[in-house]
Design a protein around this motif. Structure first.
Motif, short mmCIF file in Angstrom:
data_model
loop_
_atom_site.label_atom_id
_atom_site.label_comp_id
_atom_site.label_asym_id
_atom_site.label_seq_id
_atom_site.Cartn_x
_atom_site.Cartn_y
_atom_site.Cartn_z
N GLU A 107 1.33 30.97 48.70
CA GLU A 107 1.36 31.98 47.17
C GLU A 107 3.18 31.78 46.83
N GLN A 108 3.83 32.47 47.56
CA GLN A 108 5.24 32.03 47.08
C GLN A 108 6.11 30.69 46.72
N LEU A 109 4.98 29.73 47.26
CA LEU A 109 5.62 28.29 47.75
C LEU A 109 4.89 28.07 46.38
N THR A 110 3.69 28.21 46.43
CA THR A 110 3.16 26.97 45.29
C THR A 110 3.65 28.05 43.76
N ALA A 111 4.21 28.75 43.44
CA ALA A 111 4.65 29.42 42.47
C ALA A 111 6.30 28.73 41.88
N ARG A 112 6.85 28.25 43.29
CA ARG A 112 8.20 28.16 42.98
C ARG A 112 8.55 26.75 42.88
N LEU A 113 7.59 26.66 43.55
CA LEU A 113 7.78 24.68 43.05
C LEU A 113 6.71 24.64 41.91
N ASP A 114 5.80 24.36 41.55
CA ASP A 114 5.13 24.53 40.12
C ASP A 114 6.22 25.24 38.69
N ARG A 115 7.37 26.35 39.34
CA ARG A 115 8.03 26.36 38.86
C ARG A 115 8.76 24.89 38.22
N ASP A 116 9.21 25.01 39.22
CA ASP A 116 10.16 23.68 38.93
C ASP A 116 9.58 22.00 38.35
N VAL A 117 8.58 22.45 38.99
CA VAL A 117 7.29 20.87 37.96
C VAL A 117 7.78 21.13 36.47
N GLU A 118 7.16 22.34 36.06
CA GLU A 118 7.39 22.87 34.26
C GLU A 118 8.71 22.71 34.06
N LYS A 119 9.53 23.14 34.84
CA LYS A 119 10.57 22.92 34.47
C LYS A 119 11.71 21.87 34.28
N GLY A 120 10.88 20.23 35.51
CA GLY A 120 11.83 19.21 35.05
C GLY A 120 12.34 19.08 36.59
N ARG A 121 12.16 19.71 36.92
CA ARG A 121 13.18 19.64 38.29
C ARG A 121 12.59 18.33 39.12
N ARG A 122 10.99 18.74 39.50
CA ARG A 122 10.12 18.04 40.45
C ARG A 122 9.71 17.40 39.96
N GLN A 123 8.85 16.57 40.35
CA GLN A 123 7.52 15.34 39.45
C GLN A 123 6.37 16.22 40.43
N ARG A 124 5.01 16.32 39.72
CA ARG A 124 4.03 16.84 40.10
C ARG A 124 3.79 15.85 41.29
N ALA A 125 3.87 14.78 41.40
CA ALA A 125 3.22 13.92 42.57
C ALA A 125 3.93 14.65 43.48
N ASP A 126 5.06 14.30 43.56
CA ASP A 126 6.30 14.67 44.78
C ASP A 126 5.60 15.99 45.56
N VAL A 127 5.50 17.07 44.61
CA VAL A 127 5.20 18.25 45.04
C VAL A 127 3.10 18.02 45.70
N ASP A 128 2.70 17.00 44.97
CA ASP A 128 1.23 17.03 45.60
C ASP A 128 1.39 16.46 46.97
#
Length: 289
Positions: free
Chosen positions: A46-67
Motif C-alpha cells: 500500500e505504501q509503495l503503491t502510494a509513493r510510486l503513483d505520486r512519483d508518476v503524477e509529479k513526473g518523476r517516473r514513467q508509468r510504464a517503468d513503475v508497472d
C-alpha cells in the motif's frame, strides 16, 4: 562462482526494506520482498503503491517503468523458496544481533553457494554476522539511506574476511541501481555518513540540554546558516527517535564508549514512546499516522 546478479531478495518489509526492494525492481532485477507477517507485506504494498503513483503524477517516473517494476516484484512470506533462487540477499530486519545471526545462518543453509548475503545495518557491522555462515567472504554491509527510493548514497563496507570480488560486485550492483557507491576500506560502527550525522546530532542535543538554544532555533540555524534541508531535531523525528536511541545503544555495546550512550532527552522521549512522525509526537507534533 557466478558473478551475475539477476535475482534479489530483501528481508524485512519496513520502510527501508520495501523501498530497497522497489529500487531493485525498478532497476530491472527480479525481486522478492519477504516478511514473516502478511499484514506487514500488505502495508508495504500500500505504501509503495502510494509513493510510486505520486512519483508518476509529479513526473518523476514513467508509468510504464513503475508497472514493469511491479511485474518483477513479489511480496511473500515464503523466505526459503525465494532465497533458494537468489543471487543477492539484502537483510533489512530488526536491529538485533541475535536475530540477524540466526537469519544469516538459516540463509546460508538454503541459498546457492554463489549467493551474496549482505546487511543494510549501519550499526551492526557484518563481521558480527559473517561467522554465522559458511561463506564469510561473500558477506558485507550494503547500507542504503532513508528514503531509499530517493537517496543516492549507498555505503559498501567489507569486513576483514570479505573477498575483494564481493566488494566489486556490490559496487557494480549499486551503480546499476543508479545510486552512488561509497566504499569503505574497513568497518566501523556508523560507517561514514552516520558518524558525521551523529556528531552534528550530539552537538545539537548538548546545546539544547545546556539551555543554549531551543531545539527549534537549533534547527533553524542548521537550515539557514548551514544550508541543511532540515535541522537535526527534525531529522530525528523523520528517522525515528526509537531508531536513534537503539543505534546509540548498539554503538555503546560494540565500543564500550560511555559517550555513545543515548542522551537524557533522547532517552526520555524513547521511554515515553515519542518517536517522531511515526507516533505523531517527537520533538515536534504531527498528525497521527
Amino acid at each position: 562462482m557466478s558473478t551475475q546478479i539477476r535475482t534479489v531478495v530483501v528481508l524485512g518489509s519496513g520502510t527501508m526494506g520495501s523501498q530497497i526492494a522497489a529500487v531493485a525492481a525498478l532497476a530491472g532485477y527480479t525481486t522478492a520482498l519477504v516478511d514473516i507477517k502478511q499484514e506487514q507485506l500488505d502495508r508495504a504494498r500500500e505504501q509503495l503503491t502510494a509513493r510510486l503513483d505520486r512519483d508518476v503524477e509529479k513526473g518523476r517516473r514513467q508509468r510504464a517503468d513503475v508497472d514493469a517494476a511491479w511485474e518483477r516484484l513479489t511480496l511473500t512470506t515464503d523466505r526459503d523458496a525465494v532465497a533458494a533462487e537468489a543471487d543477492l540477499v539484502i537483510e533489512a530486519a530488526v536491529e538485533d544481533l541475535t536475530i540477524k545471526r540466526t537469519i544469516f545462518a538459516e540463509l546460508d543453509e538454503v541459498c546457492p553457494e554463489h549467493t551474496l548475503l549482505v546487511t543494510n545495518s549501519s550499526n551492526i557491522v557484518s563481521s558480527r554476522v559473517a561467522d554465522a555462515t559458511g561463506r564469510p567472504d561473500r558477506v558485507c554491509n550494503l547500507h542504503f539511506f532513508n528514503p531509499a527510493l530517493v537517496m543516492q548514497c549507498v555505503e559498501i563496507v567489507p569486513h576483514e574476511g570479505t573477498d575483494p570480488q564481493t566488494v566489486e560486485r556490490m559496487v557494480a550492483f549499486v551503480e546499476s541501481l543508479g545510486k552512488t557507491p561509497v566504499r569503505l576500506q574497513r568497518e566501523i560502527p556508523g560507517f561514514v555518513a552516520n558518524r558525521l550525522l551523529n556528531a552534528l546530532r550530539r552537538e545539537a542535543v548538548e546545546l539544547y540540554e545546556a539551555g543554549v538554544a531551543d531545539f527549534k532555533d537549533i534547527d533553524l540555524a542548521a537550515r539557514t546558516a548551514l544550508g541543511h534541508p532540515m535541522g537535526p531535531f527534525e531529522l530525528m523525528d523523520l528517522v525515528g527517535i526509537d531508531v536513534v536511541y537503539l543505534i546509540r545503544l548498539a554503538e555503546h555495546e560494540q565500543t564500550g564508549d560511555a559517550d555513545a550512550l543515548p542522551s537524557r532527552s533522547i532517552t526520555e522521549k524513547y521511554e515515553a514512546g515519542e518517536y517522531g512522525r511515526k507516533t505523531g509526537r517527537g520533538w515536534y507534533e504531527y498528525p497521527r499516522p
